[in-house]
Design a protein around this motif. Structure first.
Motif, PDB file in Angstrom:
ATOM      1  N   GLU A  24      41.185  44.152  45.289  1.00  0.00           N
ATOM      2  CA  GLU A  24      42.429  43.405  46.251  1.00  0.00           C
ATOM      3  C   GLU A  24      41.864  41.730  46.158  1.00  0.00           C
ATOM      4  O   GLU A  24      42.744  40.921  46.055  1.00  0.00           O
ATOM      5  CB  GLU A  24      42.575  43.877  47.557  1.00  0.00           C
ATOM      6  CG  GLU A  24      43.519  43.245  48.192  1.00  0.00           C
ATOM      7  CD  GLU A  24      43.685  43.962  49.936  1.00  0.00           C
ATOM      8  OE1 GLU A  24      44.342  43.324  50.710  1.00  0.00           O
ATOM      9  OE2 GLU A  24      42.680  44.850  50.039  1.00  0.00           O
ATOM     10  N   LYS A  25      40.717  41.430  46.510  1.00  0.00           N
ATOM     11  CA  LYS A  25      40.089  40.185  46.625  1.00  0.00           C
ATOM     12  C   LYS A  25      40.367  39.404  45.417  1.00  0.00           C
ATOM     13  O   LYS A  25      40.626  38.331  45.367  1.00  0.00           O
ATOM     14  CB  LYS A  25      38.526  40.117  47.193  1.00  0.00           C
ATOM     15  CG  LYS A  25      38.246  40.788  48.301  1.00  0.00           C
ATOM     16  CD  LYS A  25      38.848  39.784  49.539  1.00  0.00           C
ATOM     17  CE  LYS A  25      38.692  40.383  50.931  1.00  0.00           C
ATOM     18  NZ  LYS A  25      39.287  39.400  52.043  1.00  0.00           N
ATOM     19  N   VAL A  26      40.016  40.203  44.334  1.00  0.00           N
ATOM     20  CA  VAL A  26      40.096  39.358  42.994  1.00  0.00           C
ATOM     21  C   VAL A  26      41.398  39.125  42.551  1.00  0.00           C
ATOM     22  O   VAL A  26      41.881  38.071  42.095  1.00  0.00           O
ATOM     23  CB  VAL A  26      39.492  40.336  41.754  1.00  0.00           C
ATOM     24  CG1 VAL A  26      39.763  39.807  40.420  1.00  0.00           C
ATOM     25  CG2 VAL A  26      37.692  40.323  41.973  1.00  0.00           C
ATOM     26  N   PHE A  27      42.435  40.129  42.997  1.00  0.00           N
ATOM     27  CA  PHE A  27      44.032  39.910  42.523  1.00  0.00           C
ATOM     28  C   PHE A  27      44.390  38.566  43.330  1.00  0.00           C
ATOM     29  O   PHE A  27      45.028  37.952  42.952  1.00  0.00           O
ATOM     30  CB  PHE A  27      44.608  41.310  42.729  1.00  0.00           C
ATOM     31  CG  PHE A  27      46.095  41.259  42.660  1.00  0.00           C
ATOM     32  CD1 PHE A  27      46.431  41.025  41.300  1.00  0.00           C
ATOM     33  CD2 PHE A  27      47.115  41.232  43.720  1.00  0.00           C
ATOM     34  CE1 PHE A  27      47.830  41.078  41.126  1.00  0.00           C
ATOM     35  CE2 PHE A  27      48.396  40.903  43.361  1.00  0.00           C
ATOM     36  CZ  PHE A  27      48.813  40.920  42.053  1.00  0.00           C
ATOM     37  N   HIS A  28      43.942  38.935  44.756  1.00  0.00           N
ATOM     38  CA  HIS A  28      44.442  37.806  45.758  1.00  0.00           C
ATOM     39  C   HIS A  28      44.004  36.352  45.433  1.00  0.00           C
ATOM     40  O   HIS A  28      44.400  35.355  45.317  1.00  0.00           O
ATOM     41  CB  HIS A  28      44.017  38.072  47.198  1.00  0.00           C
ATOM     42  CG  HIS A  28      44.938  39.241  47.557  1.00  0.00           C
ATOM     43  ND1 HIS A  28      44.627  39.638  49.076  1.00  0.00           N
ATOM     44  CD2 HIS A  28      45.936  39.954  47.325  1.00  0.00           C
ATOM     45  CE1 HIS A  28      45.530  40.796  49.144  1.00  0.00           C
ATOM     46  NE2 HIS A  28      46.352  40.857  48.256  1.00  0.00           N
ATOM     47  N   ALA A  29      42.791  36.388  44.814  1.00  0.00           N
ATOM     48  CA  ALA A  29      42.041  35.145  44.209  1.00  0.00           C
ATOM     49  C   ALA A  29      42.817  34.568  42.835  1.00  0.00           C
ATOM     50  O   ALA A  29      43.081  33.343  42.932  1.00  0.00           O
ATOM     51  CB  ALA A  29      40.388  35.329  44.229  1.00  0.00           C
ATOM     52  N   ILE A  30      43.185  35.399  42.162  1.00  0.00           N
ATOM     53  CA  ILE A  30      43.879  35.006  41.147  1.00  0.00           C
ATOM     54  C   ILE A  30      45.050  34.597  41.505  1.00  0.00           C
ATOM     55  O   ILE A  30      45.646  33.512  40.855  1.00  0.00           O
ATOM     56  CB  ILE A  30      43.852  36.464  40.015  1.00  0.00           C
ATOM     57  CG1 ILE A  30      42.467  36.466  39.406  1.00  0.00           C
ATOM     58  CG2 ILE A  30      44.817  35.901  38.792  1.00  0.00           C
ATOM     59  CD1 ILE A  30      42.516  37.839  38.555  1.00  0.00           C
ATOM     60  N   LYS A  31      46.004  35.205  42.164  1.00  0.00           N
ATOM     61  CA  LYS A  31      47.363  34.855  42.640  1.00  0.00           C
ATOM     62  C   LYS A  31      47.209  33.533  43.250  1.00  0.00           C
ATOM     63  O   LYS A  31      47.966  32.742  43.332  1.00  0.00           O
ATOM     64  CB  LYS A  31      48.019  35.893  43.446  1.00  0.00           C
ATOM     65  CG  LYS A  31      48.047  37.212  42.746  1.00  0.00           C
ATOM     66  CD  LYS A  31      48.824  38.129  43.561  1.00  0.00           C
ATOM     67  CE  LYS A  31      50.198  37.562  43.969  1.00  0.00           C
ATOM     68  NZ  LYS A  31      51.206  38.789  44.965  1.00  0.00           N
ATOM     69  N   ALA A  32      46.038  33.372  44.289  1.00  0.00           N
ATOM     70  CA  ALA A  32      46.041  32.184  44.842  1.00  0.00           C
ATOM     71  C   ALA A  32      45.649  30.781  43.875  1.00  0.00           C
ATOM     72  O   ALA A  32      46.173  29.800  44.465  1.00  0.00           O
ATOM     73  CB  ALA A  32      45.098  32.305  46.020  1.00  0.00           C
TER      74      ALA A  32
END
Length: 394
Positions: free
Chosen positions: A254-262
C-alpha cells in the motif's frame, strides 16, 4: 568390839530388808509376784513394794510384740509332695498371769501349734495352690493360733510364710516347665511381631503404590493440560505472526502504491523503469533470450496519446488523477485477542493448586491405619469446554 559387830549386822539386815522390799520394773515389762508360793499380783512398770522374805518374783514378762522365726517344717501337700515351709509369728503377751500359769512355755506352744495348724491347712491344698495361696494360708493360721492362744494370754498379730521350698526334683521340673512356657511365649511374641511387621510392610507398600499412582495421575493430568495450553498458545502465536506478516506486506504494498501514485510518473519514466527491469528479468537460468519488438516505442507512444495530454513542447505526458490518500483500516475487534500475551487464569489456578498439593505432608499409613484420601485442596481438573470455531478469514 562386840557392839560394832552387832551394829554392822543390824545395818546389813536393814539394807537387805530395804532391797527386798523395793522392786523396779522397766517400761513394757511386767512381773508376776508370788507370796509364799501363791499368786499375789502383777507388778506394773515403775516402783513396786514387796514383803521381804515373803514375796518373790516368779517371772518377768516382755509386753512388747515379739517376732519368732521357726525352723523349716516338712509338710505334705494334697498331691503327696513334701515341701519345706518357714514361718514367722508375730505375737504379744496381753495377760502376764495366764502366760505364766496357763502354759509352761508359751513360745514352744506357739511353735508347735503353728506347725500342726500349718500341716492341716497345707495338707488340703495341692502344690500349685500352696505356692499361690500365701495370703489365704496366713489368714487361716492367724485365725486358728489367735483362738487357741487366747487363753494363754497371748494375741497373735500376724503369721507369715517366709519360704516354701518344694523338693529338688519338683523344682527342676518347675524350672523346665517355666522355661518351656517362656520359650513358648517368646515364640508366640516373635511370630506375632513378624505377622504385624509383614502386615505393616504390606500396608505401607499399598499406601505407597496408591500415593504413587495418585501422583502419576495428577502429573499426567497437569502434563496433558500444559501440553494442550502450549499447543493452543503456539497456534495462536503462529496465527498472529502470519496475520502480522500479511498485514506488514499489505502495508508495504500500500505504501509503495501510494508513493507511486503521489509521485505522478510520466510515460518516459515508466518506460525507463521497464528498461531497467529487463536485465534483472534476464538474470534467471531459465531466461536465455529476450526478444524486444521494434514497434515497442510506437506502442508506448500510442499509450501516451490515449492517456496523456500534449504539453507546450508538443510531447504527450501522462496526467495521473489527483492523489487522495486513503485512511488505513484498523485491526478488527475479533483479532485483538490474538496478541494478548497474559497467562490464562485457568492455567495459573491449576499450577497453584498443584504446587499446594505438592507441599502438603503425606500422613503415615502405619500410624493412621487408614488409606489416604484426597484433601479438599487437591485439584480436580475438569474437561475444558470446546472453544467455538474461529473464522479463518478474520
Amino acid at each position: 568390839m562386840a557392839i560394832l559387830i552387832i551394829v554392822a549386822i543390824g545395818v546389813l539386815l536393814v539394807a537387805t530388808i530395804v532391797v527386798k522390799s523395793i522392786l523396779v520394773i522397766p517400761q513394757a515389762q511386767a512381773a508376776v509376784i508370788e507370796r509364799l508360793g501363791r499368786f499375789r499380783s502383777v507388778a506394773e512398770p515403775g516402783l513396786n513394794f514387796l514383803m521381804p522374805f515373803l514375796d518373790k518374783v516368779r517371772a518377768r514378762i516382755d509386753l512388747r510384740e515379739q517376732v519368732v522365726s521357726f525352723p523349716p517344717q516338712p509338710v505334705i501337700t494334697q498331691d503327696n509332695l513334701t515341701v519345706s515351709i518357714d514361718t514367722v509369728v508375730y505375737f504379744q503377751v496381753t495377760d502376764s498371769r495366764a502366760a505364766v500359769y496357763e502354759i509352761s512355755n508359751y513360745i514352744v506352744g506357739v511353735e508347735q501349734l503353728t506347725t500342726t495348724t500349718l500341716r492341716n491347712v497345707v495338707g488340703g491344698m495341692s502344690l500349685e495352690e500352696t505356692l499361690t495361696s500365701r495370703d489365704s494360708i496366713n489368714q487361716q493360721l492367724r485365725g486358728v493360733l489367735d483362738e487357741a492362744t487366747g487363753r494363754w494370754g497371748i494375741r497373735v498379730a500376724r503369721v507369715e510364710l517366709k519360704a516354701i521350698d518344694p523338693p529338688p526334683s519338683i523344682q527342676d521340673s518347675m524350672e523346665k516347665q517355666m522355661r518351656a512356657d517362656r520359650e513358648k511365649r517368646a515364640m508366640i511374641l516373635t511370630a506375632e511381631g513378624s505377622r504385624e511387621a509383614a502386615i505393616k510392610t504390606a500396608e505401607g507398600q499399598k499406601q505407597s503404590q496408591i500415593l504413587s499412582a495418585e501422583g502419576a495421575k495428577q502429573a499426567a493430568i497437569l502434563a496433558s493440560e500444559g501440553e494442550r495450553q502450549a499447543r493452543i498458545l503456539r497456534a495462536q502465536g503462529e496465527r498472529a505472526a502470519r496475520y502480522l506478516q500479511a498485514q506488514g506486506q499489505a502495508k508495504a504494498i500500500e505504501k509503495v502504491f501510494h508513493a507511486i501514485k503521489a509521485a505522478r510518473p510520466t510515460p518516459e519514466v515508466l518506460a525507463y523503469q521497464y528498461l531497467q527491469t529487463l536485465p534483472q528479468m534476464a538474470q534467471g537460468d531459465a531466461n536465455k533470450v529476450w526478444m524486444v519488438p521494434t514497434d515497442y516505442g510506437k506502442a508506448l507512444e500510442g499509450f501516451a496519446r490515449m492517456l496523456g495530454a500534449p504539453g507546450e513542447d508538443g510531447v504527450f505526458r501522462y496526467e495521473p488523477p489527483v492523489y487522495v490518500p486513503e485512511r488505513s483500516v484498523d485491526d478488527e475487534e475479533e483479532i485483538k485477542g490474538w496478541f494478548d500475551t497474559s497467562t490464562d487464569p485457568k492455567v495459573a489456578a491449576a499450577v497453584r493448586e498443584a504446587e499446594a498439593v505438592a507441599r502438603q505432608e503425606v500422613p503415615s499409613p502405619i500410624s493412621t491405619g487408614r488409606p489416604p484420601t484426597l484433601s479438599p485442596s487437591t485439584p480436580h481438573f475438569e474437561k475444558p469446554a470446546p472453544r467455538p470455531p474461529e473464522d479463518e478469514n478474520s
